[in-house]
Design a protein around this motif. Structure first.
Motif, mmCIF file in Angstrom:
data_model
loop_
_atom_site.group_PDB
_atom_site.id
_atom_site.type_symbol
_atom_site.label_atom_id
_atom_site.label_comp_id
_atom_site.label_asym_id
_atom_site.label_seq_id
_atom_site.Cartn_x
_atom_site.Cartn_y
_atom_site.Cartn_z
ATOM 1 N N LEU A 32 0.809 -1.219 0.000
ATOM 2 C CA LEU A 32 0.000 0.000 0.000
ATOM 3 C C LEU A 32 0.847 1.276 0.000
ATOM 4 O O LEU A 32 0.344 2.349 -0.348
ATOM 5 C CB LEU A 32 -0.926 0.018 1.230
ATOM 6 C CG LEU A 32 -2.067 -0.998 1.220
ATOM 7 C CD1 LEU A 32 -2.752 -1.014 2.583
ATOM 8 C CD2 LEU A 32 -3.073 -0.674 0.123
ATOM 9 N N LYS A 33 2.100 1.162 0.350
ATOM 10 C CA LYS A 33 2.974 2.335 0.365
ATOM 11 C C LYS A 33 3.052 2.966 -1.025
ATOM 12 O O LYS A 33 3.303 2.279 -2.012
ATOM 13 C CB LYS A 33 4.376 1.955 0.831
ATOM 14 C CG LYS A 33 4.445 1.500 2.293
ATOM 15 C CD LYS A 33 5.848 1.106 2.679
ATOM 16 C CE LYS A 33 5.914 0.638 4.126
ATOM 17 N NZ LYS A 33 7.291 0.208 4.517
ATOM 18 N N GLY A 34 2.794 4.260 -1.083
ATOM 19 C CA GLY A 34 2.897 4.985 -2.341
ATOM 20 C C GLY A 34 1.737 4.778 -3.295
ATOM 21 O O GLY A 34 1.750 5.295 -4.411
ATOM 22 N N LYS A 35 0.720 4.046 -2.863
ATOM 23 C CA LYS A 35 -0.413 3.744 -3.741
ATOM 24 C C LYS A 35 -1.555 4.751 -3.554
ATOM 25 O O LYS A 35 -1.586 5.519 -2.589
ATOM 26 C CB LYS A 35 -0.927 2.325 -3.462
ATOM 27 C CG LYS A 35 0.068 1.229 -3.794
ATOM 28 C CD LYS A 35 0.414 1.207 -5.275
ATOM 29 C CE LYS A 35 1.129 -0.078 -5.694
ATOM 30 N NZ LYS A 35 2.397 -0.304 -5.011
ATOM 31 N N THR A 36 -2.495 4.724 -4.479
ATOM 32 C CA THR A 36 -3.695 5.551 -4.395
ATOM 33 C C THR A 36 -4.796 4.718 -3.756
ATOM 34 O O THR A 36 -5.189 3.685 -4.292
ATOM 35 C CB THR A 36 -4.141 6.027 -5.787
ATOM 36 O OG1 THR A 36 -3.059 6.756 -6.395
ATOM 37 C CG2 THR A 36 -5.355 6.936 -5.688
ATOM 38 N N ILE A 37 -5.275 5.172 -2.605
ATOM 39 C CA ILE A 37 -6.216 4.393 -1.797
ATOM 40 C C ILE A 37 -7.521 5.159 -1.644
ATOM 41 O O ILE A 37 -7.528 6.333 -1.260
ATOM 42 C CB ILE A 37 -5.617 4.093 -0.405
ATOM 43 C CG1 ILE A 37 -4.252 3.408 -0.540
ATOM 44 C CG2 ILE A 37 -6.574 3.235 0.410
ATOM 45 C CD1 ILE A 37 -3.499 3.297 0.769
ATOM 46 N N GLY A 38 -8.620 4.496 -1.919
ATOM 47 C CA GLY A 38 -9.932 5.094 -1.749
ATOM 48 C C GLY A 38 -10.517 4.757 -0.391
ATOM 49 O O GLY A 38 -10.381 3.632 0.092
ATOM 50 N N VAL A 39 -11.166 5.744 0.232
ATOM 51 C CA VAL A 39 -11.786 5.546 1.543
ATOM 52 C C VAL A 39 -13.096 6.312 1.593
ATOM 53 O O VAL A 39 -13.342 7.209 0.789
ATOM 54 C CB VAL A 39 -10.872 6.038 2.693
ATOM 55 C CG1 VAL A 39 -9.564 5.272 2.725
ATOM 56 C CG2 VAL A 39 -10.609 7.544 2.559
ATOM 57 N N GLN A 40 -13.933 5.955 2.563
ATOM 58 C CA GLN A 40 -15.121 6.755 2.836
ATOM 59 C C GLN A 40 -14.725 7.866 3.794
ATOM 60 O O GLN A 40 -14.040 7.649 4.788
ATOM 61 C CB GLN A 40 -16.238 5.912 3.438
ATOM 62 C CG GLN A 40 -17.547 6.687 3.606
ATOM 63 C CD GLN A 40 -18.693 5.811 4.060
ATOM 64 O OE1 GLN A 40 -18.539 4.607 4.256
ATOM 65 N NE2 GLN A 40 -19.861 6.404 4.233
ATOM 66 N N THR A 43 -14.045 8.145 7.983
ATOM 67 C CA THR A 43 -14.107 6.836 8.626
ATOM 68 C C THR A 43 -12.738 6.496 9.203
ATOM 69 O O THR A 43 -11.745 7.204 8.965
ATOM 70 C CB THR A 43 -14.518 5.751 7.619
ATOM 71 O OG1 THR A 43 -13.541 5.719 6.561
ATOM 72 C CG2 THR A 43 -15.893 6.033 7.036
ATOM 73 N N THR A 44 -12.650 5.393 9.946
ATOM 74 C CA THR A 44 -11.338 4.968 10.434
ATOM 75 C C THR A 44 -10.444 4.556 9.272
ATOM 76 O O THR A 44 -9.224 4.681 9.348
ATOM 77 C CB THR A 44 -11.478 3.807 11.427
ATOM 78 O OG1 THR A 44 -12.328 2.798 10.868
ATOM 79 C CG2 THR A 44 -12.066 4.270 12.741
ATOM 80 N N GLY A 45 -11.045 4.065 8.188
ATOM 81 C CA GLY A 45 -10.255 3.760 6.999
ATOM 82 C C GLY A 45 -9.554 5.002 6.476
ATOM 83 O O GLY A 45 -8.401 4.934 6.020
ATOM 84 N N ASP A 46 -10.225 6.123 6.538
ATOM 85 C CA ASP A 46 -9.644 7.408 6.142
ATOM 86 C C ASP A 46 -8.419 7.705 7.006
ATOM 87 O O ASP A 46 -7.346 8.074 6.506
ATOM 88 C CB ASP A 46 -10.700 8.499 6.313
ATOM 89 C CG ASP A 46 -10.280 9.858 5.758
ATOM 90 O OD1 ASP A 46 -9.083 10.043 5.449
ATOM 91 O OD2 ASP A 46 -11.150 10.737 5.635
ATOM 92 N N ALA A 47 -8.560 7.524 8.315
ATOM 93 C CA ALA A 47 -7.450 7.789 9.234
ATOM 94 C C ALA A 47 -6.287 6.831 9.013
ATOM 95 O O ALA A 47 -5.121 7.239 8.963
ATOM 96 C CB ALA A 47 -7.939 7.694 10.674
#
Length: 259
Positions: A32-40, A43-47
């Motif tokens: 996941l390092k350096g990747k583009t990550i989608g979150v809501q 949310t805790t996923g955002d954090a």
């Protein structure tokens, strides 16, 4: 003009067929390092995603929208709670969940800090519902048995001695909360709160709002509780109180299954 229209149609067909979608490059948490990550949003996923080294975080009002962007190739991964993630994976055949969970989480019911009496009553109700197996029955029905409407028959009295309890939620997180075409809000959290309200002799009233507005609604007294598969965190505890844990979950990573 005909050439332009034809080009748009061809481009759409390519996208739908998946031919233009890049292969998956996230095979572990480390990737996941350096990747583009989608979150809501909020949310805790955002954090969690915001703390990943060199990650580019894209925030969406709905987890569903993040999954759509992933499928289009606009994201490398989506970070989301395990139950809604499983719903999306079942719906779409071109995404999967990594075997390794990102984090363990505990959900609680948000209550205004000044309303300690209500918090105590909710905790007592949750104790009763856990002891008699109601919470387990509700969650198993939704997560394992495929219930799509309700797993709890209650809230059927004409009058309630202690009035109405207003629950703020965000109906974009199936199977915890979802909304039917005719506007009915249903899911695990709704069923659990129906059971809680039966214990409190109160009528449940569910109001849909943006996820990042739920805590503010509870703080300002616009809602009595906030219930939306909300993880208990120190940051949120600065604004509101949480009930005891009523469900345990995991934060997981969704990726394309195109290798």
């Amino acid at each position: 003009m005909k050439k332009v229209i034809m080009g748009i149609m061809i481009g759409t067909l390519v996208l739908l067929s998946g031919c233009g979608v890049p292969k998956n490059t996230v095979h572990s948490i480390e990737d996941l390092k350096g990747k583009t990550i989608g979150v809501q949003l909020k949310t805790t996923g955002d954090a969690y995603a915001s703390d990943i080294e060199n990650a580019q975080v894209q925030r969406f009002n709905k987890g569903y929208d993040a999954v759509v962007a992933l499928r289009k190739g606009e994201l490398d991964a989506v970070m989301l709670d395990d139950a809604p993630a499983n719903v999306f994976v079942e719906e779409f055949g071109d995404i999967k969940i990594l075997d390794e969970a990102y984090a363990d989480e505990e959900y609680g019911i948000a209550v205004n800090k000044e309303n300690t009496e209500l918090l105590e009553k909710i905790n007592q109700a949750l104790d009763t519902l856990e002891a008699d197996g109601t919470i387990e029955q509700i969650t198993n029905a939704w997560l394992k048995e495929g219930v799509e409407t309700t797993a709890y028959e209650g809230q059927n009295k004409d009058e309630y001695a202690n009035g109405i309890l207003v629950m703020a939620t965000n109906a974009e997180f199936p199977p915890y909360e979802d909304q039917t075409e005719d506007g009915e809000i249903l899911g695990i959290d709704v069923d659990i709160m129906k059971a809680v309200c039966d214990q409190l002799d109160m009528k449940l009233q569910v109001e849909n709002t943006a996820f990042d507005s739920i805590i503010a609604s509870v703080e300002r007294g616009m809602a009595d509780v906030g219930v939306a598969a909300m993880t208990i965190t120190d940051e949120r505890l600065e604004q509101i109180n949480f009930s005891r844990t009523y469900v345990k979950a995991k934060q997981v990573i969704i990726v394309r299954n195109k290798e």
